[in-house]
Enzyme design. Sequence first.
Site, PDB file in Angstrom:
ATOM      1  N   HIS A 219       0.845  -1.212  -0.043  1.00  0.00           N
ATOM      2  CA  HIS A 219       0.019  -0.042  -0.072  1.00  0.00           C
ATOM      3  C   HIS A 219       1.023   1.195   0.160  1.00  0.00           C
ATOM      4  O   HIS A 219       0.508   2.336  -0.748  1.00  0.00           O
ATOM      5  CB  HIS A 219      -0.928  -0.168   1.048  1.00  0.00           C
ATOM      6  N   GLU A 220       1.849   1.164   0.978  1.00  0.00           N
ATOM      7  CA  GLU A 220       2.594   2.465   1.023  1.00  0.00           C
ATOM      8  C   GLU A 220       3.591   2.784  -0.273  1.00  0.00           C
ATOM      9  O   GLU A 220       4.035   3.761  -0.761  1.00  0.00           O
ATOM     10  CB  GLU A 220       3.737   2.393   2.109  1.00  0.00           C
TER      11      GLU A 220
ATOM     12  N   HIS B 253       1.736   4.666  -2.923  1.00  0.00           N
ATOM     13  CA  HIS B 253       1.959   6.011  -2.740  1.00  0.00           C
ATOM     14  C   HIS B 253       3.215   6.280  -3.146  1.00  0.00           C
ATOM     15  O   HIS B 253       3.214   7.383  -4.036  1.00  0.00           O
ATOM     16  CB  HIS B 253       1.629   6.554  -1.155  1.00  0.00           C
TER      17      HIS B 253
END
Length: 152
Positions: A67-68, A71
Amino acid sequence: MEQNELQKLVETISWQFFQKPFRHRAVFNPRLRTTGGRYLLRSHDIEINPKYYEAFGEEELISIIKHELCHYHLHLEGKGYRHGDQDFRKLLQQVKAPRYCRPLPNVKRSASCSFYVYICLHCGLTYQRKRKMNTNRYVCGKCKGKLKMVRS
């Protein structure tokens, strides 16, 4: 898991799922409370909450890292990296990363926060507020009737 092991894991996941290198730092941050991890826009570093690794294991840690990294890679490419952006949602689906991490067990959320309940004396509408409000200054938003505190 140590910091250097986390760094290697993030680099491996970046190559495996994104086919791109991760050239910044990945660290555990025990001060994080309500999130599994965060991507820092200025330094491009990734911080991971160690409590999620302790509570759920490596599988949840990998999903937070993916998920990170979504980003991270989208921000560096100049694309939409925020949660609501279409680019971000599309990349999450491609790498099978969750949009939000699951809540930690035994974490009290707003349990210490008491609510104030107000009722309109004219129409009977009830309002729930976290902060106390002056009933002499405020009126009902629906009918402009007088408010009375019922419960604190």
